[in-house]
Write a protein that holds these residues in place. Structure first.
Motif, PDB file in Angstrom:
ATOM      1  N   LEU A 298       0.823  -1.213   0.000  1.00 11.70           N
ATOM      2  CA  LEU A 298       0.000   0.000   0.000  1.00 11.70           C
ATOM      3  C   LEU A 298       0.857   1.262   0.000  1.00 11.70           C
ATOM      4  O   LEU A 298       0.542   2.233  -0.708  1.00 11.70           O
ATOM      5  CB  LEU A 298      -0.952  -0.008   1.195  1.00 11.70           C
ATOM      6  CG  LEU A 298      -2.064  -1.047   1.123  1.00 11.70           C
ATOM      7  CD1 LEU A 298      -2.880  -1.048   2.406  1.00 11.70           C
ATOM      8  CD2 LEU A 298      -2.943  -0.847  -0.096  1.00 11.70           C
ATOM      9  N   GLU A 299       1.938   1.278   0.776  1.00  9.87           N
ATOM     10  CA  GLU A 299       2.833   2.444   0.769  1.00  9.87           C
ATOM     11  C   GLU A 299       3.413   2.669  -0.623  1.00  9.87           C
ATOM     12  O   GLU A 299       3.488   3.809  -1.093  1.00  9.87           O
ATOM     13  CB  GLU A 299       3.955   2.254   1.782  1.00  9.87           C
ATOM     14  CG  GLU A 299       3.509   2.399   3.222  1.00  9.87           C
ATOM     15  CD  GLU A 299       4.617   2.058   4.222  1.00  9.87           C
ATOM     16  OE1 GLU A 299       5.721   1.649   3.802  1.00  9.87           O
ATOM     17  OE2 GLU A 299       4.364   2.201   5.433  1.00  9.87           O
ATOM     18  N   THR A 300       3.815   1.602  -1.287  1.00 16.15           N
ATOM     19  CA  THR A 300       4.383   1.702  -2.639  1.00 16.15           C
ATOM     20  C   THR A 300       3.334   2.190  -3.625  1.00 16.15           C
ATOM     21  O   THR A 300       3.605   3.064  -4.454  1.00 16.15           O
ATOM     22  CB  THR A 300       4.944   0.339  -3.093  1.00 16.15           C
ATOM     23  OG1 THR A 300       5.936  -0.086  -2.159  1.00 16.15           O
ATOM     24  CG2 THR A 300       5.558   0.425  -4.477  1.00 16.15           C
ATOM     25  N   LEU A 301       2.116   1.649  -3.543  1.00 15.88           N
ATOM     26  CA  LEU A 301       1.031   2.071  -4.433  1.00 15.88           C
ATOM     27  C   LEU A 301       0.759   3.561  -4.286  1.00 15.88           C
ATOM     28  O   LEU A 301       0.705   4.290  -5.273  1.00 15.88           O
ATOM     29  CB  LEU A 301      -0.239   1.277  -4.122  1.00 15.88           C
ATOM     30  CG  LEU A 301      -1.494   1.718  -4.874  1.00 15.88           C
ATOM     31  CD1 LEU A 301      -1.355   1.397  -6.360  1.00 15.88           C
ATOM     32  CD2 LEU A 301      -2.718   1.058  -4.292  1.00 15.88           C
ATOM     33  N   PHE A 302       0.607   4.033  -3.052  1.00 23.68           N
ATOM     34  CA  PHE A 302       0.274   5.435  -2.841  1.00 23.68           C
ATOM     35  C   PHE A 302       1.440   6.364  -3.173  1.00 23.68           C
ATOM     36  O   PHE A 302       1.229   7.505  -3.579  1.00 23.68           O
ATOM     37  CB  PHE A 302      -0.206   5.668  -1.408  1.00 23.68           C
ATOM     38  CG  PHE A 302      -1.512   4.975  -1.120  1.00 23.68           C
ATOM     39  CD1 PHE A 302      -2.565   5.046  -2.012  1.00 23.68           C
ATOM     40  CD2 PHE A 302      -1.678   4.236   0.028  1.00 23.68           C
ATOM     41  CE1 PHE A 302      -3.774   4.409  -1.766  1.00 23.68           C
ATOM     42  CE2 PHE A 302      -2.878   3.596   0.297  1.00 23.68           C
ATOM     43  CZ  PHE A 302      -3.931   3.687  -0.607  1.00 23.68           C
ATOM     44  N   ARG A 303       2.665   5.902  -3.027  1.00 20.85           N
ATOM     45  CA  ARG A 303       3.823   6.718  -3.388  1.00 20.85           C
ATOM     46  C   ARG A 303       3.924   6.840  -4.911  1.00 20.85           C
ATOM     47  O   ARG A 303       4.159   7.913  -5.449  1.00 20.85           O
ATOM     48  CB  ARG A 303       5.108   6.121  -2.818  1.00 20.85           C
ATOM     49  CG  ARG A 303       6.341   6.982  -3.068  1.00 20.85           C
ATOM     50  CD  ARG A 303       7.601   6.434  -2.432  1.00 20.85           C
ATOM     51  NE  ARG A 303       7.968   5.126  -2.976  1.00 20.85           N
ATOM     52  CZ  ARG A 303       7.877   3.964  -2.314  1.00 20.85           C
ATOM     53  NH1 ARG A 303       7.432   3.927  -1.081  1.00 20.85           N
ATOM     54  NH2 ARG A 303       8.241   2.830  -2.878  1.00 20.85           N
ATOM     55  N   ARG A 304       3.732   5.731  -5.628  1.00 21.17           N
ATOM     56  CA  ARG A 304       3.865   5.749  -7.086  1.00 21.17           C
ATOM     57  C   ARG A 304       2.674   6.387  -7.779  1.00 21.17           C
ATOM     58  O   ARG A 304       2.790   6.887  -8.892  1.00 21.17           O
ATOM     59  CB  ARG A 304       4.056   4.330  -7.608  1.00 21.17           C
ATOM     60  CG  ARG A 304       5.399   3.762  -7.229  1.00 21.17           C
ATOM     61  CD  ARG A 304       5.622   2.425  -7.858  1.00 21.17           C
ATOM     62  NE  ARG A 304       6.910   1.881  -7.455  1.00 21.17           N
ATOM     63  CZ  ARG A 304       7.361   0.708  -7.850  1.00 21.17           C
ATOM     64  NH1 ARG A 304       6.635  -0.046  -8.649  1.00 21.17           N
ATOM     65  NH2 ARG A 304       8.533   0.289  -7.442  1.00 21.17           N
ATOM     66  N   MET A 305       1.505   6.312  -7.146  1.00 16.15           N
ATOM     67  CA  MET A 305       0.295   6.878  -7.734  1.00 16.15           C
ATOM     68  C   MET A 305      -0.252   7.917  -6.763  1.00 16.15           C
ATOM     69  O   MET A 305      -1.340   7.752  -6.213  1.00 16.15           O
ATOM     70  CB  MET A 305      -0.728   5.775  -8.004  1.00 16.15           C
ATOM     71  CG  MET A 305      -0.199   4.709  -8.949  1.00 16.15           C
ATOM     72  SD  MET A 305      -1.450   3.526  -9.388  1.00 16.15           S
ATOM     73  CE  MET A 305      -2.271   4.441 -10.673  1.00 16.15           C
ATOM     74  N   SER A 306       0.500   8.977  -6.584  1.00 23.20           N
ATOM     75  CA  SER A 306       0.151   9.982  -5.568  1.00 23.20           C
ATOM     76  C   SER A 306      -1.170  10.682  -5.854  1.00 23.20           C
ATOM     77  O   SER A 306      -1.761  11.257  -4.949  1.00 23.20           O
ATOM     78  CB  SER A 306       1.277  11.008  -5.442  1.00 23.20           C
ATOM     79  OG  SER A 306       1.489  11.660  -6.672  1.00 23.20           O
ATOM     80  N   GLY A 307      -1.660  10.610  -7.075  1.00 26.47           N
ATOM     81  CA  GLY A 307      -2.933  11.247  -7.420  1.00 26.47           C
ATOM     82  C   GLY A 307      -4.130  10.337  -7.251  1.00 26.47           C
ATOM     83  O   GLY A 307      -5.243  10.691  -7.615  1.00 26.47           O
ATOM     84  N   LEU A 308      -3.937   9.147  -6.698  1.00 28.42           N
ATOM     85  CA  LEU A 308      -5.013   8.176  -6.524  1.00 28.42           C
ATOM     86  C   LEU A 308      -6.088   8.728  -5.590  1.00 28.42           C
ATOM     87  O   LEU A 308      -5.799   9.151  -4.477  1.00 28.42           O
ATOM     88  CB  LEU A 308      -4.431   6.880  -5.954  1.00 28.42           C
ATOM     89  CG  LEU A 308      -5.279   5.629  -6.033  1.00 28.42           C
ATOM     90  CD1 LEU A 308      -5.566   5.250  -7.479  1.00 28.42           C
ATOM     91  CD2 LEU A 308      -4.589   4.493  -5.316  1.00 28.42           C
TER      92      LEU A 308
END
Length: 61
Positions: free
Chosen positions: A24-34
């Motif tokens: 989840l940390e990686t997802l939100f870091r890579r897709m900061s506009g989510l």
């Protein structure tokens, strides 16, 4: 996430929680506009005897 308790405790729960946190940390870091694609109050929850959570989680970025 639920991993049971007592005699039904999942032995892999510690590893699963670490993996989930990293994912989840990686997802939100890579897709900061989510962001949610619907209003929070429009999310449909499920609460049957086996699984509790959301029926779907529409997102946009």
């Amino acid at each position: 996430m639920a991993f049971g308790h007592g005699t039904h405790l999942c032995l892999g729960q510690a590893l699963a929680r670490v993996e989930l946190r990293i994912a989840l940390e990686t997802l939100f870091r890579r897709m900061s506009g989510l962001r949610l694609a619907v209003a929070e109050e429009d999310l449909v929850h499920t609460a049957d005897k086996i699984v509790y959570g959301l029926r779907s989680l529409p997102v946009t970025w």
